[in-house]
Design an enzyme around this catalytic site. Structure first.
Site, mmCIF file in Angstrom:
data_model
loop_
_atom_site.group_PDB
_atom_site.id
_atom_site.type_symbol
_atom_site.label_atom_id
_atom_site.label_comp_id
_atom_site.label_asym_id
_atom_site.label_seq_id
_atom_site.Cartn_x
_atom_site.Cartn_y
_atom_site.Cartn_z
ATOM 1 N N TYR A 150 8.806 4.723 -12.950
ATOM 2 C CA TYR A 150 7.848 5.575 -12.249
ATOM 3 C C TYR A 150 8.042 7.046 -12.635
ATOM 4 O O TYR A 150 8.029 7.934 -11.789
ATOM 5 C CB TYR A 150 7.969 5.388 -10.728
ATOM 6 C CG TYR A 150 8.019 3.939 -10.311
ATOM 7 C CD1 TYR A 150 6.929 3.091 -10.550
ATOM 8 C CD2 TYR A 150 9.150 3.401 -9.710
ATOM 9 C CE1 TYR A 150 6.977 1.753 -10.198
ATOM 10 C CE2 TYR A 150 9.196 2.057 -9.358
ATOM 11 C CZ TYR A 150 8.109 1.236 -9.596
ATOM 12 O OH TYR A 150 8.164 -0.090 -9.246
ATOM 13 N N TYR A 210 2.259 -5.204 -1.952
ATOM 14 C CA TYR A 210 3.006 -4.929 -3.186
ATOM 15 C C TYR A 210 3.901 -6.135 -3.464
ATOM 16 O O TYR A 210 4.701 -6.530 -2.611
ATOM 17 C CB TYR A 210 3.855 -3.663 -3.074
ATOM 18 C CG TYR A 210 4.746 -3.478 -4.289
ATOM 19 C CD1 TYR A 210 4.233 -2.938 -5.462
ATOM 20 C CD2 TYR A 210 6.077 -3.895 -4.280
ATOM 21 C CE1 TYR A 210 5.028 -2.812 -6.592
ATOM 22 C CE2 TYR A 210 6.871 -3.760 -5.403
ATOM 23 C CZ TYR A 210 6.348 -3.219 -6.558
ATOM 24 O OH TYR A 210 7.137 -3.103 -7.688
ATOM 25 N N ASP A 230 6.781 -13.639 0.383
ATOM 26 C CA ASP A 230 7.546 -12.752 -0.499
ATOM 27 C C ASP A 230 8.611 -12.059 0.350
ATOM 28 O O ASP A 230 8.351 -11.050 0.991
ATOM 29 C CB ASP A 230 6.606 -11.745 -1.154
ATOM 30 C CG ASP A 230 7.329 -10.757 -2.063
ATOM 31 O OD1 ASP A 230 8.574 -10.751 -2.064
ATOM 32 O OD2 ASP A 230 6.642 -9.986 -2.758
ATOM 33 N N LYS A 288 16.596 -8.805 -4.497
ATOM 34 C CA LYS A 288 17.259 -7.607 -3.980
ATOM 35 C C LYS A 288 18.636 -7.906 -3.396
ATOM 36 O O LYS A 288 19.619 -7.917 -4.117
ATOM 37 C CB LYS A 288 16.348 -6.894 -2.985
ATOM 38 C CG LYS A 288 15.139 -6.225 -3.651
ATOM 39 C CD LYS A 288 14.447 -5.268 -2.731
ATOM 40 C CE LYS A 288 13.216 -4.653 -3.361
ATOM 41 N NZ LYS A 288 13.494 -3.736 -4.479
#
Length: 423
Positions: free
Chosen positions: A15, A140, A240, A269
């Site tokens: 990003y 997302y 998710d 994660k």
């Protein structure tokens, strides 16, 4: 040329531009919840390394798991070969989720890709051509092609790719608030399922907390009603849990708030405690059996580093560590501190709202032009956070000390206050 100069010349950070238009911090080392910079400065980590370092850094049990495994077998291809650490890990994930079949992946985005492919294969195995998915506005689900296609096409960072992405169906997101009215969203879901169910393979969602699409906390009862609707129309429910899993919301998985079991779950994660890149797609036995016993027969996906023994070893150690500690009490304490301290942000003129759940605390501003200024202020005052847009937030390790957490929150608030004082 020192390594930071090399970084500025050659390394394209996520990003960001190359060279970076913002200051890139050189990190020398980490320990527990502290980041030590090259220049000697110390920062309290308010991001837990993008929400993955749930046990903090350099935990002896996780370090030892890696050191032990590296001498035994650092890597072996997973095609046609099994190894002990992967078998143990898949059994742990099956026991934790109540789902039978585990496909190990390289990253969260890849686990979403595999979940979408699996849903299509399942429908295909049942002689149904269903290639579309339903997702929530503000969703997302990752940065790879398939994952991007089920991210919000208008409000997300991926809108620039436009018609390059597959077109899916989006519904109104549940209203903000853990106890909010979600009736408009569930009505929209039912209408879209009624109209398009013959085309839809699955409904993918982030349970209870929409992450990078807005850090939006919503009513878990939405999941109960969505579960019923998906069952009615024979649509797979895909949770998710990459960001929410392993305790971030105060439950092991956010779906537990609604006491539902999805057909497919993705995790990542916190899976390895932030040590190694690894994720997983986990499905019911019905799904794996339906595909495996059909003409299709196999799931055609095989990452080179799938089931890496080092990652499996540290994931096993991380799960064991989580289960043997009072992680839920720690997360509840973190939630209480967020709840008390964030009230002070609500009084500020620049602040639109505050919200929190588990180890997640969020300040949403009225404007999106202050993120870099707030980050710079926090770094200068010994705190690492990574704001984006209007969102100033923190997701912390479960071992963080109370005073350090209070400093993180108060520094975020003081950063906003300092901007107001300049106006």
């Amino acid at each position: 040329m020192n390594w930071l100069e090399i970084d500025n010349k050659h390394v394209w950070h996520p990003y960001n531009s190359l060279p970076s238009k913002t200051n890139i911090l050189g990190v020398k080392s980490t320990n527990k919840t502290t980041i030590y910079l090259n220049d000697g400065q110390e920062l309290i980590d308010g991001m837990s390394s993008w929400w993955s370092a749930i046990h903090g850094y350099n935990h002896p049990k996780l370090n030892n798991a890696l050191k032990k495994q590296v001498d035994i077998m650092p890597h072996i291809m997973f095609g046609g070969i099994a190894h002990e650490q992967a078998s143990i890990l898949c059994k742990k994930l099956s026991d934790l989720t109540g789902l039978n079949s585990v496909f190990l992946c390289d990253s969260g985005s890849v686990s979403v890709e595999v979940a979408l492919k699996t849903a299509i294969l399942y429908q295909k195995a049942k002689k149904k051509d269903k290639y579309k998915f339903i997702a929530l506005n503000n969703a997302y689900h990752g940065d790879t092609l398939g994952a991007m296609s089920v991210c919000d096409q208008t409000n997300s960072m991926h809108s620039i790719y436009g018609s390059y992405l597959p077109e899916h169906i989006f519904i109104k997101e549940p209203t903000l608030g853990f106890n909010s009215d979600y009736s408009e969203s569930i009505k929209d879901l039912e209408e879209k399922l009624l109209k398009y169910h013959e085309q839809i393979a699955g409904f993918i969602f982030e349970p209870v907390v929409q992450g990078a699409g807005g850090m939006r906390i919503y009513n878990p009862n939405f999941l109960k009603d969505a579960r019923k609707l998906c069952k009615k129309y024979d649509i797979l429910l895909i949770a998710d849990e990459i960001a929410t899993g392993f305790g971030h919301t105060g439950k092991m998985f956010a779906c537990d708030w609604a006491d539902i079991k999805p057909d497919i779950m993705t995790v990542g994660k916190g899976l390895t405690g932030g040590y190694m890149t690894m994720a997983a797609m986990i499905t019911s036995k019905n799904i794996s059996d339906t595909i495996s016993n059909s003409e299709i027969g196999v799931l055609m996906h095989g990452p080179t580093f799938m089931g890496n023994p080092l990652a499996c070893s540290v994931a096993n150690a991380s799960i064991d560590l989580l289960l043997e500690t009072n992680w839920n009490e720690n997360v509840k304490n973190i939630e209480n501190i967020f709840d008390i301290e964030l009230k002070n942000a609500q009084k500020l003129d620049l602040v639109a709202s505050v919200r929190n759940i588990g180890a997640i605390g969020v300040i949403e501003l009225k404007d999106d032009c202050y993120a870099q200024e707030i980050q710079d202020y926090c770094v200068k005052n010994g705190v690492w956070i990574r704001p984006f847009g209007k969102l100033i937030y923190s997701i912390v390790s479960y071992i963080i000390e109370d005073n350090d957490l209070k400093k993180v929150i108060r520094t975020m608030i003081n950063a906003i206050r300092s901007i107001e004082e300049k106006r």
